[in-house]
Design a protein around this motif. Structure first.
Motif, short mmCIF file in Angstrom:
data_model
loop_
_atom_site.label_atom_id
_atom_site.label_comp_id
_atom_site.label_asym_id
_atom_site.label_seq_id
_atom_site.Cartn_x
_atom_site.Cartn_y
_atom_site.Cartn_z
N ASN A 151 0.83 -1.21 0.00
CA ASN A 151 0.00 0.00 0.00
C ASN A 151 0.86 1.25 0.00
O ASN A 151 0.61 2.21 -0.75
CB ASN A 151 -0.92 0.03 1.23
CG ASN A 151 -2.02 -1.01 1.17
OD1 ASN A 151 -2.22 -1.65 0.15
ND2 ASN A 151 -2.73 -1.17 2.27
N LYS A 152 1.86 1.26 0.86
CA LYS A 152 2.73 2.44 0.97
C LYS A 152 3.51 2.67 -0.31
O LYS A 152 3.76 3.82 -0.70
CB LYS A 152 3.67 2.29 2.17
CG LYS A 152 2.95 2.34 3.51
CD LYS A 152 3.87 2.00 4.66
CE LYS A 152 3.12 1.99 5.99
NZ LYS A 152 4.00 1.55 7.11
N MET A 153 3.92 1.60 -0.98
CA MET A 153 4.59 1.74 -2.28
C MET A 153 3.66 2.37 -3.31
O MET A 153 4.05 3.23 -4.09
CB MET A 153 5.03 0.36 -2.81
CG MET A 153 6.13 -0.31 -2.07
SD MET A 153 6.42 -1.93 -2.87
CE MET A 153 7.28 -2.77 -1.55
N LEU A 154 2.42 1.88 -3.31
CA LEU A 154 1.49 2.27 -4.37
C LEU A 154 1.07 3.73 -4.31
O LEU A 154 0.69 4.30 -5.33
CB LEU A 154 0.26 1.36 -4.34
CG LEU A 154 0.49 -0.09 -4.78
CD1 LEU A 154 -0.76 -0.92 -4.61
CD2 LEU A 154 0.98 -0.16 -6.22
N VAL A 155 1.10 4.34 -3.14
CA VAL A 155 0.66 5.74 -3.03
C VAL A 155 1.83 6.72 -3.09
O VAL A 155 1.66 7.91 -2.85
CB VAL A 155 -0.19 5.99 -1.77
CG1 VAL A 155 -1.48 5.20 -1.83
CG2 VAL A 155 0.58 5.66 -0.49
N THR A 156 3.06 6.24 -3.42
CA THR A 156 4.18 7.14 -3.66
C THR A 156 4.02 7.79 -5.02
O THR A 156 3.10 7.47 -5.79
CB THR A 156 5.52 6.39 -3.61
OG1 THR A 156 5.58 5.47 -4.73
CG2 THR A 156 5.69 5.63 -2.29
N ASP A 157 4.96 8.67 -5.36
CA ASP A 157 4.95 9.29 -6.68
C ASP A 157 5.49 8.36 -7.76
O ASP A 157 5.40 8.68 -8.95
CB ASP A 157 5.80 10.58 -6.67
CG ASP A 157 5.15 11.70 -5.86
OD1 ASP A 157 3.92 11.67 -5.69
OD2 ASP A 157 5.89 12.60 -5.40
N ASN A 158 6.07 7.24 -7.34
CA ASN A 158 6.69 6.32 -8.30
C ASN A 158 6.24 4.88 -8.08
O ASN A 158 7.07 3.98 -7.91
CB ASN A 158 8.22 6.40 -8.18
CG ASN A 158 8.75 7.79 -8.45
OD1 ASN A 158 8.70 8.27 -9.57
ND2 ASN A 158 9.26 8.43 -7.41
N PRO A 159 4.94 4.62 -8.10
CA PRO A 159 4.47 3.24 -7.85
C PRO A 159 4.96 2.27 -8.91
O PRO A 159 5.24 1.11 -8.63
CB PRO A 159 2.95 3.38 -7.87
CG PRO A 159 2.69 4.57 -8.74
CD PRO A 159 3.81 5.52 -8.44
N HIS A 160 5.09 2.76 -10.14
CA HIS A 160 5.56 1.91 -11.24
C HIS A 160 7.00 1.44 -11.00
O HIS A 160 7.36 0.31 -11.33
CB HIS A 160 5.46 2.67 -12.57
CG HIS A 160 6.22 3.96 -12.59
ND1 HIS A 160 5.88 5.04 -11.79
CD2 HIS A 160 7.34 4.34 -13.28
CE1 HIS A 160 6.73 6.03 -12.00
NE2 HIS A 160 7.62 5.62 -12.88
N ASN A 183 0.25 6.70 -14.29
CA ASN A 183 -0.62 7.83 -14.63
C ASN A 183 -1.92 7.87 -13.84
O ASN A 183 -2.78 8.71 -14.11
CB ASN A 183 -0.93 7.78 -16.13
CG ASN A 183 0.30 8.06 -16.98
OD1 ASN A 183 1.00 9.05 -16.76
ND2 ASN A 183 0.59 7.20 -17.93
N SER A 184 -2.07 7.00 -12.86
CA SER A 184 -3.30 6.98 -12.06
C SER A 184 -3.19 7.91 -10.86
O SER A 184 -2.09 8.29 -10.44
CB SER A 184 -3.61 5.55 -11.60
OG SER A 184 -2.56 5.05 -10.79
N LYS A 185 -4.33 8.25 -10.29
CA LYS A 185 -4.36 9.14 -9.13
C LYS A 185 -3.82 8.41 -7.89
O LYS A 185 -4.04 7.21 -7.73
CB LYS A 185 -5.80 9.61 -8.87
CG LYS A 185 -6.35 10.49 -9.97
CD LYS A 185 -7.79 10.89 -9.67
CE LYS A 185 -8.35 11.76 -10.79
NZ LYS A 185 -9.79 12.12 -10.55
N PRO A 186 -3.14 9.12 -6.99
CA PRO A 186 -2.52 8.49 -5.83
C PRO A 186 -3.51 8.15 -4.71
O PRO A 186 -3.31 8.48 -3.55
CB PRO A 186 -1.49 9.53 -5.37
CG PRO A 186 -2.08 10.84 -5.78
CD PRO A 186 -2.80 10.56 -7.08
N ASP A 187 -4.57 7.51 -5.09
CA ASP A 187 -5.57 7.01 -4.15
C ASP A 187 -5.40 5.50 -4.10
O ASP A 187 -5.21 4.85 -5.13
CB ASP A 187 -6.97 7.39 -4.66
CG ASP A 187 -8.07 6.59 -4.00
OD1 ASP A 187 -8.42 6.91 -2.86
OD2 ASP A 187 -8.56 5.63 -4.63
#
Length: 205
Positions: A81-90, A135-139
């Motif tokens: 979860n914490k990875m996914l809501v960073t600016d660089n989830p990819h 390119n998705s929103k950080p939600d």
């Protein structure tokens, strides 16, 4: 606090901060053995701050990847979860693939890595997933949905008259998503929301 002096107990901290490097203070094999969750935490820090993981760190992560089997699914999904809501989830997901950690988090994504698509897509399935994720929103629900939206393609790829098809991949993907997120012990409200998103992503895009 009383003197205002900054202590750098390893002698590497200040330089690593300046140069943007993530590493363990001692031998990474020892550090990761003490708490394998640090494998994921290192990747999270790299993604969050956009810092580099040196090659010796990546190699150690690969050597110790199987130790994630000793970590609870709740702790794993919290780090994800914490990875996914960073600016660089990819970047985080790509590092999971490079280090082999992906096989112990969402192994189903491995099949997407070299999977080619049809004429409507220039990228392979895995790369396309990373692009959508970037390119998705950080939600959190949006980011998990982006990560899972094409997971069904790994099970539905067919070739007819030299044309690639992924018939019904959204429904297959919804079923796979429920199984994966349930396995990772996600709460029901997140599972249900992401499953609905994956099931309807062809309409929502």
């Amino acid at each position: 606090l009383t003197t205002g002096e900054t202590l750098d107990l390893t002698g590497m901290g200040k330089e690593d901060i300046k140069n943007g490097i993530v590493r363990t203070p001692l031998n990474p094999d020892i550090i990761f053995s003490e708490d394998p969750l640090r494998l994921l935490r290192g990747i999270r820090f790299s993604a969050k701050y956009n810092w580099k993981l040196p090659m010796f760190m990546l190699r150690s992560m690969k050597r110790n990847a199987s130790k994630l089997n000793n970590i609870s699914k709740e702790r794993i999904h919290e780090e994800l979860n914490k990875m996914l809501v960073t600016d660089n989830p990819h970047k985080a997901i790509k590092l999971l693939k490079i280090t082999g950690l992906l096989d112990y988090v969402i192994p189903e994504l491995r099949a997407a890595v070299k999977m080619t698509q049809n004429k409507h897509h220039n990228e392979k399935v895995f790369d396309h997933i990373l692009t959508v994720l970037k390119n998705s929103k950080p939600d959190l629900v949006t980011r998990i949905s982006a990560l899972m939206h094409d997971i069904g393609k790994t099970m539905t790829r067919t070739v007819v008259n030299n044309e690639v098809h992924f018939y019904d991949h959204e429904n297959v993907g919804a079923d796979m998503t429920r199984e994966i997120l349930t396995r990772l012990k996600y709460p029901n409200e997140i599972v249900d929301a992401v499953v609905i998103s994956v099931k309807n992503h062809m309409r929502l895009k």
